[in-house]
Design an enzyme around this catalytic site. Structure first.
Site, PDB file in Angstrom:
ATOM      1  N   PRO A 146       0.805  -1.222   0.000  1.00  0.00           N
ATOM      2  CA  PRO A 146       0.000   0.000   0.000  1.00  0.00           C
ATOM      3  C   PRO A 146       0.839   1.274   0.000  1.00  0.00           C
ATOM      4  O   PRO A 146       0.446   2.280  -0.595  1.00  0.00           O
ATOM      5  CB  PRO A 146      -0.825  -0.126   1.284  1.00  0.00           C
ATOM      6  N   THR A 176      -2.485  -9.537  -8.790  1.00  0.00           N
ATOM      7  CA  THR A 176      -3.266 -10.338  -9.730  1.00  0.00           C
ATOM      8  C   THR A 176      -3.250 -11.802  -9.304  1.00  0.00           C
ATOM      9  O   THR A 176      -2.220 -12.333  -8.905  1.00  0.00           O
ATOM     10  CB  THR A 176      -2.687 -10.203 -11.150  1.00  0.00           C
ATOM     11  N   CYS A 250      12.363 -10.492 -11.887  1.00  0.00           N
ATOM     12  CA  CYS A 250      11.048 -11.051 -12.221  1.00  0.00           C
ATOM     13  C   CYS A 250      10.190 -10.001 -12.914  1.00  0.00           C
ATOM     14  O   CYS A 250       9.520 -10.283 -13.920  1.00  0.00           O
ATOM     15  CB  CYS A 250      10.347 -11.556 -10.964  1.00  0.00           C
ATOM     16  N   ARG A 255       7.575  -7.227 -17.644  1.00  0.00           N
ATOM     17  CA  ARG A 255       7.561  -6.022 -18.483  1.00  0.00           C
ATOM     18  C   ARG A 255       7.777  -6.376 -19.948  1.00  0.00           C
ATOM     19  O   ARG A 255       7.194  -5.750 -20.839  1.00  0.00           O
ATOM     20  CB  ARG A 255       8.656  -5.055 -18.017  1.00  0.00           C
ATOM     21  N   GLU A 375       3.992  -2.671 -13.236  1.00  0.00           N
ATOM     22  CA  GLU A 375       5.326  -3.102 -13.684  1.00  0.00           C
ATOM     23  C   GLU A 375       6.206  -1.899 -14.028  1.00  0.00           C
ATOM     24  O   GLU A 375       7.042  -1.956 -14.931  1.00  0.00           O
ATOM     25  CB  GLU A 375       5.232  -4.036 -14.904  1.00  0.00           C
ATOM     26  N   GLY A 376       6.047  -0.818 -13.267  1.00  0.00           N
ATOM     27  CA  GLY A 376       6.854   0.380 -13.478  1.00  0.00           C
ATOM     28  C   GLY A 376       6.054   1.477 -14.134  1.00  0.00           C
ATOM     29  O   GLY A 376       5.513   1.305 -15.222  1.00  0.00           O
TER      30      GLY A 376
END
Length: 396
Positions: A146, A176, A250, A255, A375-376
Site C-alpha cells: 500500500p 493479480t 522477475c 515487463r 510493472e513500473g
C-alpha cells in the site's frame, strides 16, 4: 538483370509486411493462441468485464495450461520451453482479447513461476512448477505494498527467524490472481536483506481478500495479500537470491510481456475502428472516406507498426541473450503509451458507440490505464531510460 515481380497485396493491418519477419513456428503460436481466445474468451469477455467476474476462471487457466502458455518460455518442469519471441506473440494475442486475461497468464508464468524457476530449490521447483505449467495450481506474486509501489526497497513486510522457522507479517496490494492462488511468492525484509518466500495460500495466517470497485482490469482477479504471523519452514525461502535483484529481475520478465501485450489492445481497437469507419455512413458516404478519419487511422497504424517492430527486435535480442533491462523499459514506455493513444483515438472514430461494451475499445482503453502504471510507471521507465542516456541517476 532483375526480373519484374508483382509485390504481394497490401494487408491493411500489416502495411509494412512484418509477417515476413516471423518464422512458421511463431505464426503457429499466434494462430493457436488466437483460436483459443476466439473460442474461450472473446464471446464472454465483455460480460466478464461488465460484471467484474470471470466465469470458471480455473477452467480457463487450465485451458491456457493445456496449450502450454503458462511459463511457456521456461525450460523443464513441464514448461513448454518456447522462445521469448513466441511468448511475446502469445501475449499480444491474449491482450487483443483483454489485458486482464494476458495479465493472469503473465503473473503466473513471468512472475510466480519464473521466480521459483530462477531462484528456487529443486524441491520447490518440483513441487510447484509442473502443476503451475498445467494450470492445476495458480500462483501470484507479492511485491507491491500500500505504501511501497515504485520504491520496493522500503517495503514493510517483515520475515523474522523463530527457531528454524520464518514468521512473516505484512500486506501486499494490487496482486493479480491473489484470491484464487494456491501459492504466493512474497518478498519481505529480513535481517539479511530482502528475501523471497514460497507460501502455500492455505497456510494459517495468510489471506487474500479480493479488491472490488475497479474500473480497469475487471476481467481479472485483483487482491490484497495479508500475512498475519504466517509461519513457514526454512525450506520455504527462495535460496538462490538476496536483495532487490530477485524481484526486479522477475518484473523485467513481466515487463517484456507487456511490451508485446499492449500492442494486442492497440490492434484490437484499430481493427474495430477501421471496420466501423467503413460501415458508418455520414453525408452519404462511409466516414473512412473522409480525410480527417483517414488521418487518424493512418497515425494509429503507424504507431502500431513501429511498436510491433520494436517488440520484435527486443524479442530477437532476448532470444540471443542480449536484452538489457533498460531496453525493456524503452519498449514498455513506448508501446503502452502509444497503445493507449491508439485506443483513445479509436474511441473518437466510433463516436458515442466508442463507450459501449458492444465494441472492445473502451474496455481496452480502461485496461491500459492500469497497464500504464503497473510493472513500473511512466515516470520510473523514463528515468531508467534517461539514466541510460546520460549516465546520471535522477530518481532522488
Amino acid at each position: 538483370m532483375s526480373m519484374d515481380t508483382t509485390p504481394p497485396r497490401l494487408q491493411p493491418m500489416d502495411l509494412a509486411g512484418i509477417d515476413d519477419l516471423l518464422t512458421e513456428d511463431e505464426k503457429a503460436v499466434r494462430s493457436s493462441v488466437r483460436q483459443l481466445c476466439v473460442e474461450h474468451v472473446d464471446p464472454y469477455v465483455a460480460d466478464w468485464f461488465e460484471r467484474g467476474q470471470v466465469d470458471d476462471i480455473r477452467g480457463l487457466i487450465k485451458q491456457f495450461g493445456s496449450l502450454g502458455l503458462l511459463g511457456m518460455h521456461l525450460e523443464g518442469y513441464g514448461c513448454a520451453g518456447m522462445s521469448a519471441t513466441e511468448y511475446g506473440i502469445a501475449c499480444l494475442e491474449l491482450e487483443a482479447s483483454d489485458s486482464g486475461i494476458r495479465s493472469m497468464v503473465s503473473v503466473q508464468g513471468s512472475l510466480a513461476m519464473f521466480a521459483i524457476w530462477k531462484f528456487g530449490s529443486e524441491e520447490q521447483k518440483n513441487e510447484w512448477l509442473p502443476a503451475m505449467a498445467s494450470g492445476e495450481a495458480i500462483g501470484c506474486f507479492g511485491l507491491t505494498e500500500p505504501d511501497a509501489g515504485s520504491d520496493p526497497a522500503n517495503m514493510r513486510t517483515r520475515a523474522r527467524r523463530d527457531g528454524s522457522d520464518w514468521v512473516l507479517d505484512g500486506r501486499k496490494m494490487w496482486i493479480t490472481n491473489g484470491t484464487i492462488a494456491d501459492v504466493a511468492v512474497v518478498w519481505a525484509q529480513t535481517e539479511d536483506g530482502i528475501r523471497g518466500f514460497v507460501i502455500p495460500t492455505a497456510t494459517s495466517g495468510f489471506s487474500a481478500p479480493e479488491i472490488h470497485h475497479k474500473q480497469s482490469l475487471r476481467a481479472s482477479v485483483t487482491s490484497e495479500l495479508v500475512m498475519d504471523s504466517v509461519r513457514l519452514p526454512d525450506s520455504a525461502m527462495l535460496p538462490e537470491v538476496r536483495g532487490l535483484r530477485g524481484p526486479l529481475s522477475c518484473l523485467n520478465e513481466a515487463r517484456y510481456g507487456i511490451v508485446w501485450g499492449a500492442l494486442g489492445a492497440a490492434r484490437s481497437s484499430l481493427e474495430a475502428s477501421l471496420d466501423y469507419a467503413g460501415t458508418r455512413i455520414a453525408f452519404d458516404k462511409p466516414i473512412s472516406a473522409f480525410q480527417l478519419t483517414q488521418a487518424k487511422l493512418v497515425d494509429m497504424n503507424l504507431e502500431y507498426t513501429k511498436g510491433l517492430l520494436l517488440a520484435l527486435h527486443l524479442g530477437r535480442r532476448k532470444d540471443a541473450g542480449a536484452l538489457r533491462p533498460e531496453q525493456v523499459s524503452l519498449g514498455k514506455l513506448n508501446n503502452v503509451r502509444e497503445a493507449l493513444d491508439i485506443c483513445r483515438t479509436a474511441r473518437t472514430i466510433l463516436g458515442a458507440n466508442g463507450i459501449s461494451l458492444e465494441y472492445p475499445v473502451i474496455r481496452h482503453m480502461s485496461n491500459l490505464e492500469s497497464v500504464l502504471t503497473y510493472e513500473g510507471t511512466v515516470e520510473m521507465h523514463t528515468l531508467i531510460v534517461g539514466q541510460a542516456m546520460t549516465g546520471h541517476s535522477a530518481f532522488r
